[in-house]
Write a protein that holds these residues in place. Structure first.
Motif, PDB file in Angstrom:
ATOM      1  N   ILE A 141      32.940   8.675 -32.195  1.00  0.00           N
ATOM      2  CA  ILE A 141      32.173   9.087 -33.137  1.00  0.00           C
ATOM      3  C   ILE A 141      30.953   8.247 -33.311  1.00  0.00           C
ATOM      4  O   ILE A 141      30.675   7.142 -32.837  1.00  0.00           O
ATOM      5  CB  ILE A 141      33.207   9.042 -34.514  1.00  0.00           C
ATOM      6  N   ILE A 142      29.945   8.925 -34.062  1.00  0.00           N
ATOM      7  CA  ILE A 142      28.651   8.258 -34.119  1.00  0.00           C
ATOM      8  C   ILE A 142      28.329   7.380 -35.285  1.00  0.00           C
ATOM      9  O   ILE A 142      28.235   6.213 -35.282  1.00  0.00           O
ATOM     10  CB  ILE A 142      27.443   9.344 -34.198  1.00  0.00           C
ATOM     11  N   LEU A 143      28.692   7.803 -36.481  1.00  0.00           N
ATOM     12  CA  LEU A 143      28.808   7.175 -37.796  1.00  0.00           C
ATOM     13  C   LEU A 143      30.067   7.612 -38.705  1.00  0.00           C
ATOM     14  O   LEU A 143      30.518   6.694 -39.361  1.00  0.00           O
ATOM     15  CB  LEU A 143      27.338   7.303 -38.435  1.00  0.00           C
ATOM     16  N   THR A 144      30.025   8.862 -38.727  1.00  0.00           N
ATOM     17  CA  THR A 144      31.191   9.338 -39.368  1.00  0.00           C
ATOM     18  C   THR A 144      32.173  10.155 -38.569  1.00  0.00           C
ATOM     19  O   THR A 144      32.052  10.606 -37.517  1.00  0.00           O
ATOM     20  CB  THR A 144      30.891  10.110 -40.879  1.00  0.00           C
ATOM     21  N   PRO A 145      33.337  10.204 -38.982  1.00  0.00           N
ATOM     22  CA  PRO A 145      34.592  11.121 -38.364  1.00  0.00           C
ATOM     23  C   PRO A 145      34.043  12.302 -37.626  1.00  0.00           C
ATOM     24  O   PRO A 145      34.613  12.705 -36.670  1.00  0.00           O
ATOM     25  CB  PRO A 145      35.710  11.197 -39.465  1.00  0.00           C
ATOM     26  N   GLU A 146      33.172  13.047 -38.277  1.00  0.00           N
ATOM     27  CA  GLU A 146      32.929  14.616 -37.708  1.00  0.00           C
ATOM     28  C   GLU A 146      31.639  14.482 -37.036  1.00  0.00           C
ATOM     29  O   GLU A 146      31.480  15.367 -36.097  1.00  0.00           O
ATOM     30  CB  GLU A 146      32.779  15.554 -39.041  1.00  0.00           C
TER      31      GLU A 146
END
Length: 368
Positions: A141-146
């Protein structure tokens, strides 16, 4: 003469002692009362429907490009009634803030968070660092789960950000790394999607200022900047609840007890209004913003018990920011209580214009 003088002085001393005890009793009563009220705020936040604080994109299908509910469908009688109620409650709280009860409430908040106040910088750095270690360990993930990615470089950048926060001299590089991840999110998912997360930009500015030793930027303290980032994030998220209530319906169906038996559409309208009111309150005067932070903090923490580890990781940054806002004893210029509902209405109109106008511009969808 001497006897008379001594008797008078003794009487005065007794009278002063009585007044002093009365003041202490009043202060003690005020603190006890305000502590009970702060406790009640915690309890009320825990029994509120916590799905209002679970980020729907992490737990249910969504399509950012789909047309939102038209404004004519959003501004129904229920919305108007809840808005009026929110304006009245905000005005009332602002009135209370200027009274002895408000002073007692503020003193109570000070007492509750006194151990945190002198450790705000450490808490923000540690909490943010722990967040980046967690998403590095989770991977993908980049910053948040989605916000998914297959880039190994992204994961190592996350670890580097966390390590950089250990030392003040490297905090600037960590801040730059956070901006890079935000830019990656824009590149992969689009600007409109990333408008959910300006809180990360606020955190990046805070870390850069802290690393450089800058107490102010454009007249704002670094904690003010991160507070504004958190408020804007929540203002934007509240509009989503009105624009796309159907995204949350699967979550409400899976966690039926959280809706308290309320009609799903009413629930989403009310949840959005509560969130918007609390988010705006973060931008207002000391008592209002600190009590809003207490309520929001309790809501985010209580949501973790219902939605688990993903929710805990995803909201770690905003939790430590809200804790810091609740503990912050910074002062603000005095504002008339009448201005609060006026500016909330302005903020609501501006946020709706930016959300619906931006969506129409980017995706070509309708507004009305």
């Amino acid at each position: 003469m001497q006897v008379g003088f001594t008797h008078t002085g003794a009487a005065k001393s007794v009278g002063d002692g009585q007044q002093s005890r009365e003041k202490m009793q009043k202060k003690s009563f005020g603190l006890k009362f305000s502590q009970l009220l702060v406790g009640a705020l915690y309890v009320s936040a825990f029994i509120m429907p916590t799905s209002a604080r679970a980020h729907v994109k992490w737990f249910a299908p969504y399509n950012v490009a789909q047309a939102p509910v038209g404004l004519s469908g959003v501004f129904d009688p229920t919305f108007i009634a809840l808005l009026v109620l929110t304006l009245v409650v905000l005005w009332l709280l602002c009135v209370i803030e200027r009274t002895a009860v408000g002073d007692a409430l503020l003193a109570s908040v000070e007492e509750v968070f006194v151990l945190v106040r002198d450790r705000i910088d450490m808490i923000l750095r540690a909490g943010t660092g722990a967040f980046f270690v967690a998403i590095w360990a989770h991977g993908g993930i980049i910053l948040t789960p989605e916000l998914l990615t297959t880039s190994a470089a992204t994961e190592w950048l996350q670890l580097a950000i966390a390590m950089g926060l250990l030392f003040r001299t490297t905090m600037l590089f960590s801040a730059f790394g956070i901006v890079i991840l935000f830019a990656q999110g824009i590149w992969s998912y689009g600007l409109f999607h990333m408008m959910d997360y300006p809180i990360f930009l606020g955190a990046a500015v805070y870390m850069a200022m802290s690393g450089l030793g800058w107490p102010l930027l454009l007249g704002l303290r670094r904690l003010d900047i991160v507070r504004i980032g958190a408020a804007v994030t929540l203002l934007w998220a509240s509009i989503e609840k009105w624009a796309y209530p159907e995204w949350t319906y699967p979550v409400l169906y899976a966690h039926q007890r959280l809706s308290l038996g309320l009609d799903p559409r009413f629930y989403m309208t009310a949840a959005g209004m509560v969130e918007f009111g609390l988010a705006f309150s973060l931008l207002w005067t000391p008592l209002v913003r600190r009590m809003a932070a207490v309520v929001l903090l309790s809501m985010f923490v209580s949501a973790v018990f219902e939605f688990g580890k993903i929710d805990a990781i995803g909201h770690a940054v905003i939790v430590v920011i809200l804790l810091s806002i609740a503990a912050d004893d910074g002062v603000s210029p005095s504002r008339s209580p009448v201005l609060a509902p006026i500016w909330l209405s302005v903020a609501l109109a501006v946020t709706f214009c930016l959300y619906y106008g931006g969506h129409a511009l980017i995706f070509g969808t309708g507004i009305v």
